[in-house]
Design an enzyme around this catalytic site. Structure first.
Site, PDB file in Angstrom:
ATOM      1  N   THR A 168      -5.733   0.703  12.376  1.00 40.71           N
ATOM      2  CA  THR A 168      -6.069   0.868  10.954  1.00 40.71           C
ATOM      3  C   THR A 168      -6.161  -0.438  10.179  1.00 40.71           C
ATOM      4  OG1 THR A 168      -3.742   1.132  10.324  1.00 40.71           O
ATOM      5  CG2 THR A 168      -4.972   3.143  10.878  1.00 40.71           C
ATOM      6  N   SER A 214       2.057  -5.467   3.330  1.00 45.33           N
ATOM      7  CA  SER A 214       3.499  -5.339   3.557  1.00 45.33           C
ATOM      8  C   SER A 214       4.306  -6.397   2.801  1.00 45.33           C
ATOM      9  CB  SER A 214       3.805  -5.418   5.060  1.00 45.33           C
ATOM     10  OG  SER A 214       3.164  -6.522   5.653  1.00 45.33           O
ATOM     11  N   HIS A 221       5.879  -5.218   8.667  1.00 42.47           N
ATOM     12  CA  HIS A 221       5.884  -6.602   9.127  1.00 42.47           C
ATOM     13  C   HIS A 221       5.994  -7.571   7.952  1.00 42.47           C
ATOM     14  CE1 HIS A 221       3.968  -5.630  13.294  1.00 42.47           C
ATOM     15  NE2 HIS A 221       5.278  -5.522  13.290  1.00 42.47           N
ATOM     16  N   GLU A 253       1.298  -0.702  16.448  1.00 48.18           N
ATOM     17  CA  GLU A 253       0.453   0.448  16.123  1.00 48.18           C
ATOM     18  C   GLU A 253      -0.402   0.837  17.320  1.00 48.18           C
ATOM     19  OE1 GLU A 253      -3.414   1.690  13.465  1.00 48.18           O
ATOM     20  OE2 GLU A 253      -2.086   0.161  12.621  1.00 48.18           O
ATOM     21  N   SER A 295      -0.700  -7.950  10.826  1.00 51.36           N
ATOM     22  CA  SER A 295      -2.120  -7.923  11.182  1.00 51.36           C
ATOM     23  C   SER A 295      -3.004  -7.982   9.949  1.00 51.36           C
ATOM     24  CB  SER A 295      -2.433  -6.657  11.993  1.00 51.36           C
ATOM     25  OG  SER A 295      -3.811  -6.561  12.263  1.00 51.36           O
ATOM     26  N   CYS A 301       0.863  -1.182   0.000  1.00 47.53           N
ATOM     27  CA  CYS A 301       0.000   0.000   0.000  1.00 47.53           C
ATOM     28  C   CYS A 301       0.902   1.235   0.000  1.00 47.53           C
ATOM     29  CB  CYS A 301      -0.897   0.001   1.239  1.00 47.53           C
ATOM     30  SG  CYS A 301       0.037   0.060   2.795  1.00 47.53           S
ATOM     31  N   CYS A 343      -8.055   1.737   7.152  1.00 47.13           N
ATOM     32  CA  CYS A 343      -7.469   2.417   5.999  1.00 47.13           C
ATOM     33  C   CYS A 343      -8.012   1.877   4.686  1.00 47.13           C
ATOM     34  CB  CYS A 343      -5.942   2.336   6.063  1.00 47.13           C
ATOM     35  SG  CYS A 343      -5.226   0.875   5.320  1.00 47.13           S
ATOM     36  N   HIS A 400       0.105  -4.959  19.701  1.00 47.61           N
ATOM     37  CA  HIS A 400       0.504  -4.602  18.338  1.00 47.61           C
ATOM     38  C   HIS A 400       1.194  -3.239  18.386  1.00 47.61           C
ATOM     39  CE1 HIS A 400       0.228  -3.368  14.129  1.00 47.61           C
ATOM     40  NE2 HIS A 400       0.089  -4.647  13.833  1.00 47.61           N
ATOM     41  N   CYS A 404       2.902   5.661   8.951  1.00 42.05           N
ATOM     42  CA  CYS A 404       1.917   5.812   7.878  1.00 42.05           C
ATOM     43  C   CYS A 404       1.044   7.029   8.165  1.00 42.05           C
ATOM     44  CB  CYS A 404       1.045   4.564   7.783  1.00 42.05           C
ATOM     45  SG  CYS A 404      -0.330   4.737   6.621  1.00 42.05           S
TER      46      CYS A 404
END
Length: 314
Positions: free
Chosen positions: A167, A269, A41, A126, A226, A12, A197, A124, A96
Site C-alpha cells: 500500500t 507515521s 515505523h 507489510e 517506506s 494517516c 492507499c 518489508h 491498517c
C-alpha cells in the site's frame, strides 16, 4: 528564508488507529503490553510507547503465555494469527484496514487457486504479512519489485493470475510495473480499486507540489518508513535537494546555504510534534514566514476495536 508546509502531511487514519490501539491498551490493561513489530515505523512514536510499558517483539515466541499482544499496522501472516490462537494470547489487531483489503484480495485468490503476484519490497513487514495470506499449494504467490523482475517471472498458469500491491509504494513506479505485467500477462486480473492507499497518494501529490515551490525539501520520517522514503524520492525527482530526517537534530546547516524557500513534509507515521520542532529549528537558522500549501482534506477515521472504546474517568 520562507518555510512552506505540505498539506496533507503526517499521520494517516491507519496510523492514528494503530497508535490509539496501543495507547488505549496501555491505559486499560496492566503493562507490559506486547506489540509484534514496531506498531508504526517511527522511532519517536515507538520510544514514547515503550516508555509507557509497551514491549516490542519480532516474534510471538518472545511473548509470555496469556499475555496481551497487538499486531502492528503492517499486518501479519495467517500463521502468526494461528500461533497466537494456539498459545491463547489476547489479540488486538492494529492492521491498517487498507492493508486488510489487500490481505482479502490475496486470500480470495488463494481460495480460487488463482496465482497471485505481489508488487512490493522484499522483507518489508507489510509484504511478509500479505504473502502469508496465500496458502494454496496448487497455485502460488510471487513477489516482484521492478519491471525487470517480470521478465524472468514464470507462473504455472498465465490464464489464472492476479496482482496486488504493497500500500505504501510510489504510485508512478507501481503504474510502470502494472503496465509491464499486463503486457506479459494480458489476462491478469487486478484489484477493482488501486491498492496504493489514499494517504500515500495524497502525500506524494503534496510533496511534488511542495518541491516545485522549494529550493530544499525536508521529509520528517524514519529511515525504515517506506512511505517516508518514497516522499523523499518524489521530491528529488522534481529536481530539488531533499533529505529524510528523523528529527530537527538531523538538519545540517550547510543544506540551507543559498536556500530561499525550504519545504517541510512528514511521512504517514511521523507525528506533528516533530514537524513543529523542525520549524522551530529552521526559524533559529534564519526561517521567517511560515505558510502552508493548499491540499486535499482528509476526514477518514478508522475505529479502534470495541473493547478499547472505553472512556477513562480519573
Amino acid at each position: 528564508m520562507e518555510i512552506i508546509l505540505a498539506n496533507p502531511r503526517g499521520f494517516c487514519a491507519g496510523v492514528h488507529r494503530a497508535i490509539s490501539i496501543v495507547d488505549r491498551a496501555l491505559d486499560i490493561f496492566t503493562p507490559p503490553i506486547y506489540v509484534r513489530h514496531e506498531v508504526v515505523h517511527n522511532q519517536y512514536v515507538v520510544d514514547d510507547l515503550r516508555a509507557r510499558g509497551a514491549v516490542f517483539v519480532e516474534e510471538l515466541d518472545e511473548v509470555p503465555e496469556n499475555s496481551i499482544v497487538i499486531f502492528s499496522a503492517h499486518g501479519v501472516a495467517q500463521s502468526v494469527r494461528a500461533e497466537a490462537k494456539r498459545r491463547d494470547l489476547k489479540i488486538f489487531d492494529a492492521t491498517c484496514p487498507l492493508v486488510t483489503k489487500v490481505h482479502m484480495e490475496v486470500t480470495r485468490a488463494s481460495r480460487r487457486g488463482q496465482e497471485c503476484i505481489l508488487i512490493g519490497h522484499q522483507g518489508h513487514p507489510e509484504v511478509v504479512g500479505t504473502m502469508g495470506q496465500y496458502d494454496n499449494p496448487q497455485g502460488g504467490i510471487y513477489l516482484i519489485e521492478s519491471p525487470e523482475d517480470i521478465k524472468k517471472l514464470e507462473v504455472k498458469n498465465p490464464n489464472s493470475l492476479c496482482f496486488s500491491s504493497q500500500t505504501t509504494l510510489s504510485v508512478d513506479d507501481t503504474a510502470n510495473i502494472i503496465k509491464a505485467l499486463r503486457e506479459k500477462f494480458p489476462k491478469i486480473d487486478g484489484p477493482r480499486k488501486d491498492d496504493i492507499c489514499y494517504a500515500t497518494q495524497n502525500r506524494q501529490d503534496a510533496v511534488k507540489a511542495l518541491a516545485e515551490r522549494s529550493d530544499l525539501v525536508l521529509v520528517v520520517g524514519s529511515t525504515n518508513s517506506s512511505n517516508s522514503n518514497r516522499l523523499q524520492e518524489k521530491a528529488s525527482c522534481v529536481g530539488v535537494n531533499a533529505y529524510l530526517i528523523d528529527s530537527e537534530k538531523d538538519i545540517k546547516t550547510e543544506w540551507l546555504e543559498n536556500v530561499k524557500v525550504v519545504g517541510v513534509t512528514a511521512g504517514a507515521s511521523a507525528p506533528e510534534v516533530l514537524v513543529k520542532e523542525v520549524i522551530a529549528r529552521l526559524k533559529k537558522l534564519g526561517g521567517t514566514v511560515v505558510t502552508e500549501n493548499l491540499g486535499v482534506e482528509e476526514n477518514i477515521i478508522f475505529e479502534v476495536p470495541a473493547e478499547l472504546r472505553i472512556k477513562q474517568i480519573d
